[in-house]
Scaffold this motif. Structure first.
Motif, PDB file in Angstrom:
ATOM      1  N   SER A 404      32.434  41.088  40.971  1.00 11.19           N
ATOM      2  CA  SER A 404      33.397  41.105  39.881  1.00 11.19           C
ATOM      3  C   SER A 404      33.289  42.390  39.031  1.00 11.19           C
ATOM      4  CB  SER A 404      33.192  39.874  38.990  1.00 11.19           C
ATOM      5  OG  SER A 404      31.914  39.903  38.377  1.00 11.19           O
ATOM      6  N   ILE A 406      33.942  46.212  38.647  1.00 13.61           N
ATOM      7  CA  ILE A 406      34.861  47.146  39.294  1.00 13.61           C
ATOM      8  C   ILE A 406      34.136  48.355  39.864  1.00 13.61           C
ATOM      9  CG2 ILE A 406      35.363  48.407  37.166  1.00 13.61           C
ATOM     10  CD1 ILE A 406      37.746  47.614  40.135  1.00 13.61           C
ATOM     11  N   GLN A 477      40.759  36.417  41.913  1.00 14.91           N
ATOM     12  CA  GLN A 477      41.056  37.523  40.996  1.00 14.91           C
ATOM     13  C   GLN A 477      41.243  38.832  41.776  1.00 14.91           C
ATOM     14  OE1 GLN A 477      37.574  37.056  38.450  1.00 14.91           O
ATOM     15  NE2 GLN A 477      38.926  36.522  36.734  1.00 14.91           N
ATOM     16  N   PHE A 479      41.045  43.000  40.896  1.00 15.67           N
ATOM     17  CA  PHE A 479      40.593  43.956  39.875  1.00 15.67           C
ATOM     18  C   PHE A 479      41.065  45.365  40.233  1.00 15.67           C
ATOM     19  CE2 PHE A 479      37.532  40.504  39.845  1.00 15.67           C
ATOM     20  CZ  PHE A 479      37.333  40.266  38.501  1.00 15.67           C
ATOM     21  N   ASP A 493      41.516  46.454  34.653  1.00 11.13           N
ATOM     22  CA  ASP A 493      42.352  45.273  34.432  1.00 11.13           C
ATOM     23  C   ASP A 493      42.198  44.355  35.662  1.00 11.13           C
ATOM     24  OD1 ASP A 493      44.057  43.549  33.264  1.00 11.13           O
ATOM     25  OD2 ASP A 493      45.868  44.793  33.489  1.00 11.13           O
ATOM     26  N   TYR A 494      42.664  43.099  35.491  1.00  9.23           N
ATOM     27  CA  TYR A 494      42.584  42.162  36.617  1.00  9.23           C
ATOM     28  C   TYR A 494      43.754  41.189  36.545  1.00  9.23           C
ATOM     29  CZ  TYR A 494      40.848  38.543  33.441  1.00  9.23           C
ATOM     30  OH  TYR A 494      40.723  37.631  32.425  1.00  9.23           O
ATOM     31  N   ARG A 495      43.988  40.523  37.686  1.00  8.29           N
ATOM     32  CA  ARG A 495      45.044  39.498  37.779  1.00  8.29           C
ATOM     33  C   ARG A 495      44.429  38.255  38.409  1.00  8.29           C
ATOM     34  NH1 ARG A 495      48.594  36.165  37.356  1.00  8.29           N
ATOM     35  NH2 ARG A 495      50.830  36.519  37.613  1.00  8.29           N
ATOM     36  N   THR A 496      44.625  37.107  37.739  1.00  7.97           N
ATOM     37  CA  THR A 496      44.089  35.821  38.229  1.00  7.97           C
ATOM     38  C   THR A 496      45.082  35.170  39.197  1.00  7.97           C
ATOM     39  OG1 THR A 496      42.844  35.478  36.202  1.00  7.97           O
ATOM     40  CG2 THR A 496      43.280  33.535  37.562  1.00  7.97           C
ATOM     41  N   THR A 531      40.819  37.540  45.667  1.00  7.15           N
ATOM     42  CA  THR A 531      41.875  36.514  45.575  1.00  7.15           C
ATOM     43  C   THR A 531      41.739  35.439  46.649  1.00  7.15           C
ATOM     44  OG1 THR A 531      43.354  37.751  47.042  1.00  7.15           O
ATOM     45  CG2 THR A 531      43.480  38.213  44.661  1.00  7.15           C
TER      46      THR A 531
END
Length: 551
Positions: A404, A406, A477, A479, A493-496, A531
């Motif tokens: 997790s 980056i 996630q 990243f 930044d990240y997206r769930t 993801t």
């Protein structure tokens, strides 16, 4: 010749020679000389006429003085008798002056040959009296003055006068007074006019051995007290066009060539100094103007260089500014265009009010040394951008905590779009083989990135087809971030992603503004796919990033 008298008679006594010692004792006067009787007792008692007391023979009167000469010729010898003396005088003058030879004056006969002395004198007097009577009366004018027979230089000119000196110079020598002073009282014409009609000689040449400030070789001083101003010096010349191909061959109207008394080095020579002596008020100064007097309407001043004081309380405290002015259309007074303050600050007087607008192409920037340079227009002159369709991105385990971070992600290596340093394109700032960007200059930078990824599954939930995000299982996630390829993260930044979440595309955009970055620092763009859904390359998807210097 020696004395030849060897007897005691007078017949052979030679009195004409001083060496003759045998004096005649018998010269018709018995055996001894006679003495003269005493004079009359008083002048009043002398009879008139005085009767002869006695008669003497001329042979018995002897001259006992020194020899008497005439023009080196001895006329009378000592011990001569009166008879001999008279004979010698008559013989000398009859022989010398009996017949005067002819005397000429040029080709004129002044004395006729064989004239007597008296006749010769009369002829000479007559000749010169006739010659003098024919002479004109001498007068003096046109710069000359006559006092009796003395003619001196000085006086009014009565006509135009020319001195033709050909190969001879007119020299005026002086010691303690001016060698030449010219005065003029009229209002028409010049005090001095020098006309040089030849093309290979100078009209005026001034040479002097004088030195020091305020002691010029040539000084021109206006004595005008009217207050309307005086043009102290005017220079008018012809055919002084610039020579663009060889500028050094241009013939200027005024050429100033000083020499320095310091040999070599970087010392400058002072060619011209312009001073304001009449106004010492702070804010006053002195200017040099450029104009065009040949306009059809009226002469106009086109530009002006101005140097003026700002503070002038004393020498050390004095500050100044240098101004360039120019003629603006529709405005008669010249306007300030550029001002250089004594602090070194440069002011463009007509900028800052949107006076000049257009599409910017380049910026003016300064180096650390103050040099003005040209950089790419806009907010930056040093910038970089890379963009491309991303390659496949595999999945990493969501159960490993380190995944997790980056900094542990995968480095993206998009294709370079541009690399610019100080407005110039370079290829050394970004290495597409490694994806590493190297900072070219220390400064402030804006960092930006953008991600657009399409789900590899076009059916059902898209990215929501992941098995993550269900009860008892954490969500997936994605990243993205910029790091120094080590432990420092500049922005991220990240997206769930959740199971059964409808998510066709992943969008991530971010960055950081005004980051201080030192030259040589390296940055990379990294992503991490946690993801649970592996990404495969899809057309029109994008991953790009950009860095630009803003300060």
């Amino acid at each position: 010749m020696s004395c030849n008298n060897t007897n005691s008679t007078c017949s052979s006594c030679n009195y004409n020679y001083s060496s003759c010692n045998n004096k005649c004792t018998k010269c018709g006067c018995k055996d001894s000389f006679l003495t003269s009787p005493p004079p009359c007792p008083t002048p009043q008692g002398c009879p008139d006429p005085i009767p002869c007391q006695e008669v003497l023979s001329s042979d018995c009167i002897i001259y006992n003085g020194p020899n008497i000469s005439c023009n080196g010729d001895v006329l009378i010898y000592q011990d001569s008798t009166w008879t001999e003396l008279l004979e010698d005088l008559v013989e000398y003058f009859c022989t010398t002056y009996s017949n005067v030879p002819a005397i000429l004056c040029s080709e004129d006969i002044v004395v006729i040959a064989d004239s007597s002395v008296n006749e010769a004198l009369e002829q000479i007097v007559a000749y010169f009296c006739t010659a003098i009577s024919g002479l004109a009366i001498v007068t003096a004018n046109n710069g000359l003055t006559k006092t009796v027979n003395n003619i001196q230089l000085g006086g009014p000119l009565v006509q135009n006068t020319t001195l033709t000196n050909s190969t001879f110079a007119l020299n005026i020598n002086s010691t303690s007074v001016p060698a030449l002073t010219l005065y003029k009282s009229g209002s028409v014409g010049a005090t001095l006019v020098v006309n040089n009609t030849v093309t290979n000689s100078q009209a005026i040449l001034a040479n002097s051995n004088i030195s020091g400030l305020n002691t010029p070789v040539v000084q021109i001083t206006s004595t005008n007290t009217g207050g309307s101003g005086t043009q102290a010096l005017g220079l008018i010349s012809n055919f002084n066009s610039e020579q663009s191909s060889i500028p050094s061959t241009t013939i200027p109207t005024l050429l100033v060539q000083p020499t320095s008394n310091v040999g070599g080095g970087t010392n400058n020579t002072c060619a011209i100094r312009v001073e304001n002596k009449g106004n010492t008020t702070a804010g006053s100064g002195v200017s040099i103007e450029f104009g065009n007097p040949s306009l059809s309407t009226a002469p106009v001043v086109t530009n002006r260089l101005v140097s003026k004081t700002v503070v002038n309380t004393n020498v050390n405290a004095t500050t100044s500014k240098f101004i360039i002015q120019s003629k603006v259309s529709g405005v008669n007074p010249l306007e300030d265009q550029l001002t250089l303050q004594s602090t070194g600050q440069l002011q463009l007087n007509n900028y800052g009010t949107a006076t000049f607008i257009g599409t910017p192409t380049y910026n003016l920037s300064t180096t650390a040394l103050g040099n003005v340079i040209e950089t790419t227009a806009g907010l930056f002159g040093t910038a970089f951008r890379a963009s491309s369709v991303p390659a496949s991105i595999p999945v990493v385990s969501h159960l490993v905590l380190a995944n997790s971070e980056i900094t542990n992600g995968v480095t993206i290596k998009p294709t370079s779009i541009y690399q610019i340093v100080n407005g110039a394109t370079v290829t050394t700032m970004y290495d597409v083989a490694t994806g590493i960007w190297t900072c070219p200059q220390t400064g402030k930078y804006d960092i930006n990135y953008n991600v657009y990824l399409t789900s590899p599954s076009a059916a059902a939930f898209g990215w929501g087809d992941t098995a993550l995000g269900v009860t008892g299982v954490g969500p997936g996630q994605f990243f993205i971030g910029v790091t120094n390829n080590s432990t420092i993260t500049y922005c991220a930044d990240y997206r769930t992603v959740m199971n059964k979440q409808y998510l066709r595309n992943l969008y991530l955009t971010g960055g950081m503004q005004g980051v201080d970055i030192n030259a040589g620092t390296t940055l990379v763009l990294k992503i991490q796919n946690m993801t649970g859904v592996a990404y495969t390359t899809t057309a029109n998807d994008k991953i790009d990033w950009a860095i630009k210097r803003v300060g």
